[in-house]
Design an enzyme around this catalytic site. Structure first.
Site, PDB file in Angstrom:
ATOM      1  N   ASP A  90       0.826  -1.212   0.000  1.00 61.77           N
ATOM      2  CA  ASP A  90       0.000   0.000   0.000  1.00 61.77           C
ATOM      3  C   ASP A  90       0.859   1.261   0.000  1.00 61.77           C
ATOM      4  O   ASP A  90       2.031   1.235   0.393  1.00 61.77           O
ATOM      5  CB  ASP A  90      -0.853   0.053   1.274  1.00 61.77           C
ATOM      6  CG  ASP A  90      -1.993  -0.952   1.247  1.00 61.77           C
ATOM      7  OD1 ASP A  90      -2.043  -1.784   0.334  1.00 61.77           O
ATOM      8  OD2 ASP A  90      -2.827  -0.888   2.167  1.00 61.77           O
ATOM      9  N   HIS A 120       4.011  -2.062   3.103  1.00 64.20           N
ATOM     10  CA  HIS A 120       4.019  -0.733   2.473  1.00 64.20           C
ATOM     11  C   HIS A 120       5.344  -0.565   1.733  1.00 64.20           C
ATOM     12  O   HIS A 120       6.408  -0.616   2.373  1.00 64.20           O
ATOM     13  CB  HIS A 120       3.855   0.344   3.548  1.00 64.20           C
ATOM     14  CG  HIS A 120       2.545   0.251   4.281  1.00 64.20           C
ATOM     15  ND1 HIS A 120       2.349  -0.636   5.311  1.00 64.20           N
ATOM     16  CD2 HIS A 120       1.371   0.897   4.090  1.00 64.20           C
ATOM     17  CE1 HIS A 120       1.092  -0.518   5.740  1.00 64.20           C
ATOM     18  NE2 HIS A 120       0.480   0.407   5.017  1.00 64.20           N
TER      19      HIS A 120
HETATM   20 NI    NI Z   1      -2.550   3.106   3.321  1.00 62.35          NI
END
Ligand code: NI
Length: 237
Positions: A48, A188
C-alpha cells in the site's frame, strides 16, 4: 489488471488445472511465463501507499529476480509522477489496485467525497494502463456501511505493522509467524525496511514451497469468484 490479462490468466490457469488432471501434476506456463501449478501453497503480498521512487523500484527488481507476483494498491496523486513505475508493474504481471486519491479514510468523509477519491484514482489508472477493474483497498481497511464502489474490496489477514517498527528482520519474522496458504499479507513499499522484509519473506517461503501470486489469482486458485462490494481478507473468500 486489465480485463484482457484477467482472461488470459484464467484461461492459462484452467489449462494448468486441466493438465494436472490429465497428467497428474505437470505445470504449464501461466501468465507472464511463471508456472502456477494447482493444489500448491499460495500467498499474496500486497503493498500500500506507493508508488515511491527508489523503494518501489527496488521491490520490483527483487520480485522479478524471484519470479514472485504481488498486488499494489496505489495512491492516486502519486501515479502521474511515477507513471513508468506503474507501467512496469503492469508489464511484469503484478495486479494494480486503488488506495484512494489522497489516502482518505472512506468512512470518515461524505459519500460523494469518498466516491470522488476512488473515481479520480480509477481515472488516472485507466489513462495510464487502459480500461480494467481496479480493486479497492480502503485506507485503514474501512468503508462506510452500504458503500459500493463497484469493485471487490481487499483487506488482509497478516499485518506485521511494518510502519511502526521499520525493522526488516522484525517485519519478516512477524509475517513468517502468521503466513499460511491463502494469506493476504499487508506491507508498504514506501519503506526500504519493508521492501527488504518482503524479499526475505519471499526467499524463505519459496524455500518452503510457496508461490507468490496476485490477490486476484489467489482467489481464483481457491475457487472464489470475486464480487463487487465484498471485502476479502484471505484467499479463501
Ligand atoms: Ni494506506
Amino acid at each position: 489488471m486489465a480485463k484482457k490479462n484477467v482472461s488470459i490468466f484464467m484461461l492459462t490457469a484452467l489449462a494448468v488445472l486441466t493438465a494436472q488432471c490429465l497428467t497428474g501434476g505437470e505445470a504449464a506456463p501461466a501468465d507472464g511465463g511463471a508456472e502456477i501449478p494447482a493444489g500448491e501453497k499460495y500467498v499474496a503480498l500486497t503493498f500500500d501507499d506507493g508508488p515511491r521512487r527508489g523503494t518501489t523500484e527496488r521491490l520490483l527488481d527483487g520480485l522479478k529476480e524471484r519470479g514472485a507476483k504481488a498486488t499494489f494498491f496505489l495512491i492516486g496523486q502519486q501515479i502521474e509522477d511515477n507513471a513508468a513505475l506503474v507501467a512496469r508493474m503492469a508489464e511484469e504481471g503484478h495486479q494494480i489496485g486503488n488506495h484512494t486519491w489522497s489516502h482518505q479514510r472512506l468512512d470518515g468523509i461524505l459519500p460523494d467525497e469518498a466516491a470522488q477519491e476512488v473515481a479520480r484514482t480509477e481515472a488516472a489508472l485507466e489513462a495510464l494502463l487502459g480500461g480494467g477493474e481496479y480493486w479497492l483497498r480502503p485506507p485503514y481497511g474501512q468503508v462506510a456501511e452500504g458503500a459500493d464502489f463497484g469493485v471487490p474490496l481487499v483487506k488482509w489477514c497478516v499485518d506485521p505493522r511494518d510502519w511502526e517498527s521499520r525493522d526488516a528482520g522484525k517485519v519478516a519474522q512477524a509475517v513468517l509467524e502468521c503466513a499460511e496458504p491463502g494469506s493476504i499479507i499487508l506491507l508498504h513499499d514506501i519503506y526500504p525496511t519493508s521492501v527488504e522484509a518482503a524479499l526475505q519473506v519471499v526467499d524463505r517461503l519459496q524455500e518452503e514451497g510457496y508461490w507468490f501470486v496476485t490477490v486476484e489469482e489467489l482467489l481464483w486458485l481457491n475457487g472464489v469468484k470475486p464480487e463487487a462490494g465484498r471485502m476479502y481478507r484471505t484467499g479463501r473468500g
